[in-house]
Design an enzyme around this catalytic site. Sequence first.
Site, mmCIF file in Angstrom:
data_model
loop_
_atom_site.group_PDB
_atom_site.id
_atom_site.type_symbol
_atom_site.label_atom_id
_atom_site.label_comp_id
_atom_site.label_asym_id
_atom_site.label_seq_id
_atom_site.Cartn_x
_atom_site.Cartn_y
_atom_site.Cartn_z
ATOM 1 N N ARG A 137 0.835 -1.216 0.000
ATOM 2 C CA ARG A 137 0.000 0.000 0.000
ATOM 3 C C ARG A 137 0.871 1.269 0.000
ATOM 4 O O ARG A 137 0.584 2.230 0.708
ATOM 5 C CB ARG A 137 -0.943 0.041 1.219
ATOM 6 C CG ARG A 137 -1.934 -1.104 1.318
ATOM 7 C CD ARG A 137 -2.976 -1.042 0.204
ATOM 8 N NE ARG A 137 -4.037 -1.995 0.435
ATOM 9 C CZ ARG A 137 -4.002 -3.276 0.064
ATOM 10 N NH1 ARG A 137 -2.953 -3.747 -0.588
ATOM 11 N NH2 ARG A 137 -5.021 -4.070 0.303
ATOM 12 N N SER A 157 -10.478 -0.466 3.525
ATOM 13 C CA SER A 157 -9.702 -0.576 4.771
ATOM 14 C C SER A 157 -9.222 0.808 5.180
ATOM 15 O O SER A 157 -8.574 1.495 4.385
ATOM 16 C CB SER A 157 -8.461 -1.453 4.568
ATOM 17 O OG SER A 157 -8.819 -2.734 4.145
ATOM 18 N N GLU A 187 -4.410 3.862 6.146
ATOM 19 C CA GLU A 187 -4.192 3.631 4.707
ATOM 20 C C GLU A 187 -4.812 4.781 3.908
ATOM 21 O O GLU A 187 -4.286 5.215 2.889
ATOM 22 C CB GLU A 187 -4.836 2.301 4.285
ATOM 23 C CG GLU A 187 -4.697 2.055 2.797
ATOM 24 C CD GLU A 187 -5.639 1.011 2.249
ATOM 25 O OE1 GLU A 187 -5.544 -0.159 2.657
ATOM 26 O OE2 GLU A 187 -6.463 1.372 1.376
HETATM 27 P P1 FAD Z 1 -8.732 8.834 -4.962
HETATM 28 O O1 FAD Z 1 -9.433 8.473 -3.701
HETATM 29 O O2 FAD Z 1 -9.378 9.835 -5.843
HETATM 30 O O3 FAD Z 1 -7.258 9.334 -4.598
HETATM 31 C C1 FAD Z 1 -6.447 8.622 -3.723
HETATM 32 C C2 FAD Z 1 -5.074 9.293 -3.682
HETATM 33 O O4 FAD Z 1 -4.452 9.163 -4.954
HETATM 34 C C3 FAD Z 1 -5.146 10.796 -3.406
HETATM 35 O O5 FAD Z 1 -4.037 11.161 -2.630
HETATM 36 C C4 FAD Z 1 -5.065 11.419 -4.789
HETATM 37 O O6 FAD Z 1 -4.483 12.714 -4.792
HETATM 38 C C5 FAD Z 1 -4.177 10.441 -5.525
HETATM 39 N N1 FAD Z 1 -4.491 10.370 -6.948
HETATM 40 C C6 FAD Z 1 -5.639 9.915 -7.511
HETATM 41 N N2 FAD Z 1 -5.541 9.952 -8.843
HETATM 42 C C7 FAD Z 1 -4.318 10.460 -9.139
HETATM 43 C C8 FAD Z 1 -3.623 10.766 -10.345
HETATM 44 N N3 FAD Z 1 -4.163 10.548 -11.558
HETATM 45 N N4 FAD Z 1 -2.395 11.303 -10.252
HETATM 46 C C9 FAD Z 1 -1.801 11.523 -9.049
HETATM 47 N N5 FAD Z 1 -2.405 11.255 -7.883
HETATM 48 C C10 FAD Z 1 -3.642 10.727 -7.923
HETATM 49 N N6 FAD Z 1 -7.610 -0.558 -2.186
HETATM 50 C C11 FAD Z 1 -6.796 -1.631 -2.348
HETATM 51 O O7 FAD Z 1 -5.595 -1.489 -2.566
HETATM 52 N N7 FAD Z 1 -7.291 -2.910 -2.264
HETATM 53 C C12 FAD Z 1 -8.603 -3.157 -2.036
HETATM 54 O O8 FAD Z 1 -9.007 -4.315 -1.961
HETATM 55 C C13 FAD Z 1 -9.477 -2.040 -1.864
HETATM 56 N N8 FAD Z 1 -10.791 -2.236 -1.595
HETATM 57 C C14 FAD Z 1 -11.610 -1.170 -1.426
HETATM 58 C C15 FAD Z 1 -12.975 -1.395 -1.181
HETATM 59 C C16 FAD Z 1 -13.854 -0.332 -1.021
HETATM 60 C C17 FAD Z 1 -15.312 -0.615 -0.759
HETATM 61 C C18 FAD Z 1 -13.369 0.997 -1.132
HETATM 62 C C19 FAD Z 1 -14.315 2.160 -0.998
HETATM 63 C C20 FAD Z 1 -12.026 1.241 -1.371
HETATM 64 C C21 FAD Z 1 -11.117 0.161 -1.508
HETATM 65 N N9 FAD Z 1 -9.752 0.348 -1.748
HETATM 66 C C22 FAD Z 1 -8.929 -0.733 -1.945
HETATM 67 C C23 FAD Z 1 -9.180 1.720 -1.790
HETATM 68 C C24 FAD Z 1 -9.325 2.412 -3.162
HETATM 69 O O9 FAD Z 1 -10.269 1.774 -3.953
HETATM 70 C C25 FAD Z 1 -7.989 2.423 -3.913
HETATM 71 O O10 FAD Z 1 -6.996 3.052 -3.138
HETATM 72 C C26 FAD Z 1 -8.092 3.145 -5.256
HETATM 73 O O11 FAD Z 1 -6.930 2.970 -6.003
HETATM 74 C C27 FAD Z 1 -8.372 4.643 -5.090
HETATM 75 O O12 FAD Z 1 -8.658 5.154 -6.375
HETATM 76 P P2 FAD Z 1 -9.368 6.546 -6.568
HETATM 77 O O13 FAD Z 1 -9.339 6.866 -8.025
HETATM 78 O O14 FAD Z 1 -10.719 6.535 -5.948
HETATM 79 O O15 FAD Z 1 -8.388 7.506 -5.781
HETATM 80 N N1 EPU Z 2 -10.684 -10.156 10.701
HETATM 81 C C1 EPU Z 2 -11.348 -10.193 11.906
HETATM 82 N N2 EPU Z 2 -12.350 -9.306 12.112
HETATM 83 C C2 EPU Z 2 -12.717 -8.401 11.179
HETATM 84 C C3 EPU Z 2 -12.024 -8.362 9.952
HETATM 85 C C4 EPU Z 2 -11.001 -9.254 9.735
HETATM 86 O O1 EPU Z 2 -11.048 -11.022 12.777
HETATM 87 O O2 EPU Z 2 -13.643 -7.632 11.449
HETATM 88 C C5 EPU Z 2 -9.614 -11.161 10.476
HETATM 89 C C6 EPU Z 2 -10.195 -12.477 9.945
HETATM 90 O O3 EPU Z 2 -9.486 -13.534 10.535
HETATM 91 C C7 EPU Z 2 -9.868 -12.438 8.479
HETATM 92 C C8 EPU Z 2 -8.577 -11.634 8.461
HETATM 93 O O4 EPU Z 2 -8.715 -10.686 9.517
HETATM 94 O O5 EPU Z 2 -9.678 -13.711 7.962
HETATM 95 C C9 EPU Z 2 -8.327 -10.904 7.141
HETATM 96 O O6 EPU Z 2 -9.502 -10.205 6.779
HETATM 97 P P1 EPU Z 2 -9.855 -9.937 5.234
HETATM 98 O O7 EPU Z 2 -9.631 -11.166 4.441
HETATM 99 O O8 EPU Z 2 -11.196 -9.315 5.182
HETATM 100 O O9 EPU Z 2 -8.755 -8.950 4.787
HETATM 101 P P2 EPU Z 2 -8.130 -7.678 5.460
HETATM 102 O O10 EPU Z 2 -6.767 -8.012 5.941
HETATM 103 O O11 EPU Z 2 -9.063 -7.080 6.445
HETATM 104 C C10 EPU Z 2 -6.946 -6.900 3.287
HETATM 105 C C11 EPU Z 2 -6.804 -5.614 2.535
HETATM 106 C C12 EPU Z 2 -8.022 -5.380 1.668
HETATM 107 C C13 EPU Z 2 -8.126 -6.517 0.660
HETATM 108 C C14 EPU Z 2 -8.241 -7.835 1.421
HETATM 109 C C15 EPU Z 2 -8.160 -9.025 0.483
HETATM 110 C C16 EPU Z 2 -5.369 -4.159 3.816
HETATM 111 C C17 EPU Z 2 -5.273 -2.972 4.711
HETATM 112 N N3 EPU Z 2 -6.598 -4.513 3.446
HETATM 113 O O12 EPU Z 2 -8.035 -6.722 4.181
HETATM 114 O O13 EPU Z 2 -7.828 -4.162 0.948
HETATM 115 O O14 EPU Z 2 -9.235 -6.349 -0.177
HETATM 116 O O15 EPU Z 2 -7.158 -7.965 2.363
HETATM 117 O O16 EPU Z 2 -6.879 -9.128 -0.033
HETATM 118 O O17 EPU Z 2 -4.347 -4.736 3.463
HETATM 119 C C18 EPU Z 2 -8.191 -1.811 1.050
HETATM 120 O O18 EPU Z 2 -6.954 -1.701 0.960
HETATM 121 O O19 EPU Z 2 -8.964 -0.823 1.111
HETATM 122 C C19 EPU Z 2 -8.772 -3.149 1.107
HETATM 123 C C20 EPU Z 2 -10.089 -3.371 1.237
#
Ligand code: FAD
Ligand code: EPU
Length: 349
Positions: free
Chosen positions: A163, A237, A345
């Site tokens: 990240r 997250s 994050e």
């Molecule tokens: P924004 O929120 O618009 O911007 C994020 C940052 O990037 C800001 O600092 C912004 O200035 C910068 N930025 C954006 N676009 C540009 C650009 N073109 N040039 C320079 N800087 C830029 N993330 C994960 O890694 N894994 C996941 O599994 C994951 N699951 C998610 C689930 C949910 C329900 C939600 C709401 C979010 C999740 N995220 C996850 C976080 C998010 O989706 C990612 O970080 C995504 O890449 C953000 O994209 P955005 O376009 O919305 O960025």
């Molecule tokens: N867990 C709990 N309680 C909770 C949530 C999680 O006990 O409320 C424990 C469970 O044991 C579970 C483990 O944590 O098995 C891992 O949880 P999960 O698989 O949901 O993944 P996570 O570690 O919470 C990370 C990423 C997610 C990504 C998933 C799948 C980070 C910070 N988050 O979540 O990314 O989608 O793994 O790879 O690394 C994001 O970055 O926004 C994001 C959603």
Amino acid sequence: MKALTENISLRPYNSFGIDAKARWFGSFSDVEQLASLLPSDSGHRTFILGGGSNILLTRDFDGIVFKNEIKGITEVHEDEEHVYIKVGAGENWHEFVLHCLHRNWAGVENLALIPGNVGASPMQNIGAYGVELAEVFWNLEAFHIKDKKAVTFTLSDCDFGYRDSVFKNKYRDQFAILNVTFRLRKKPIYHTSYGAIQQELEKMEVRELSIHAIAKAVISIRSSKLPDPKVVGNAGSFFKNPEVTQSKFELLKAQFPDIVAYSLVNGNYKIAAGWMIEHTGPRAERRGQPSLSWKGFREGDAGVHPKQALVLVNYGNATGKSIYDLSERIMKSVEEKFDVILEREVNVI
Ligand code: FAD
Ligand code: EPU
């Protein structure tokens, strides 16, 4: 030529649904438009916005918000094993994943359904279900806002980590990413080691593994536990999963035998922050009291998601500050109970 709009609400532009204002706001669909919108003096703060799914607005933004709307998906090169695909920063990430699935280009299937745009994907080296962006990244073009010139970043220039990237650290808010080129495989290498994928594939009774089956499994898992920002405001997250040394992990394991952690190649351990947040709570803030869980906690419209404790939510009219304050309380009680410091994050603005 596009112009800037003054004093606009950013509520429709962030997945937390926070009502904060931008002093000026403009969108651009190519680098010339961006250059023409930049003020001649360099005194203004600027912020590049993608889909707004990884930001928390804690106050009005007294500067210019530029929404990146550069479109286009083009095949730029091909060799025996790979296709090289250049994608405009303003393309929606999941639409791009679907585009690849449709053409049988492999590599991004585990990253299905991540919200946001392609331009933000290198920012924190998006990752999910055992795959990170770095594995399919080839290069990107970015525009230096102050110097007004385009620069190419290769994989090693980006310094990708968990990240993390140069854009989140030393180059924070300095570049607008214009496009990203991905190197995708013609023949897939499947990543199914992440436990939940295996279970989901079995549940789906998949006989022949494919990138389509993996994407379907990932979409199903994500939809079952992550809140849809269209229904309840969130940014995924809120915290990173912290890394601790082996000796620290052993101490934690002795005290909390059920703690969830994963061993890393460097010998350290990554602790599931969601587990720690679930296993401490508001009353643990007062010493000597038995601890309740933060999971499902709600105060006003700010809360912790009942199915995923790592996700903070806005039930409607929470302010960015109230979500931020809640995150501080959670960090404090995790530190008190586990002696582990959580790192956010989400990009706090
Ligand atoms: P924004 O929120 O618009 O911007 C994020 C940052 O990037 C800001 O600092 C912004 O200035 C910068 N930025 C954006 N676009 C540009 C650009 N073109 N040039 C320079 N800087 C830029 N993330 C994960 O890694 N894994 C996941 O599994 C994951 N699951 C998610 C689930 C949910 C329900 C939600 C709401 C979010 C999740 N995220 C996850 C976080 C998010 O989706 C990612 O970080 C995504 O890449 C953000 O994209 P955005 O376009 O919305 O960025
Ligand atoms: N867990 C709990 N309680 C909770 C949530 C999680 O006990 O409320 C424990 C469970 O044991 C579970 C483990 O944590 O098995 C891992 O949880 P999960 O698989 O949901 O993944 P996570 O570690 O919470 C990370 C990423 C997610 C990504 C998933 C799948 C980070 C910070 N988050 O979540 O990314 O989608 O793994 O790879 O690394 C994001 O970055 O926004 C994001 C959603």
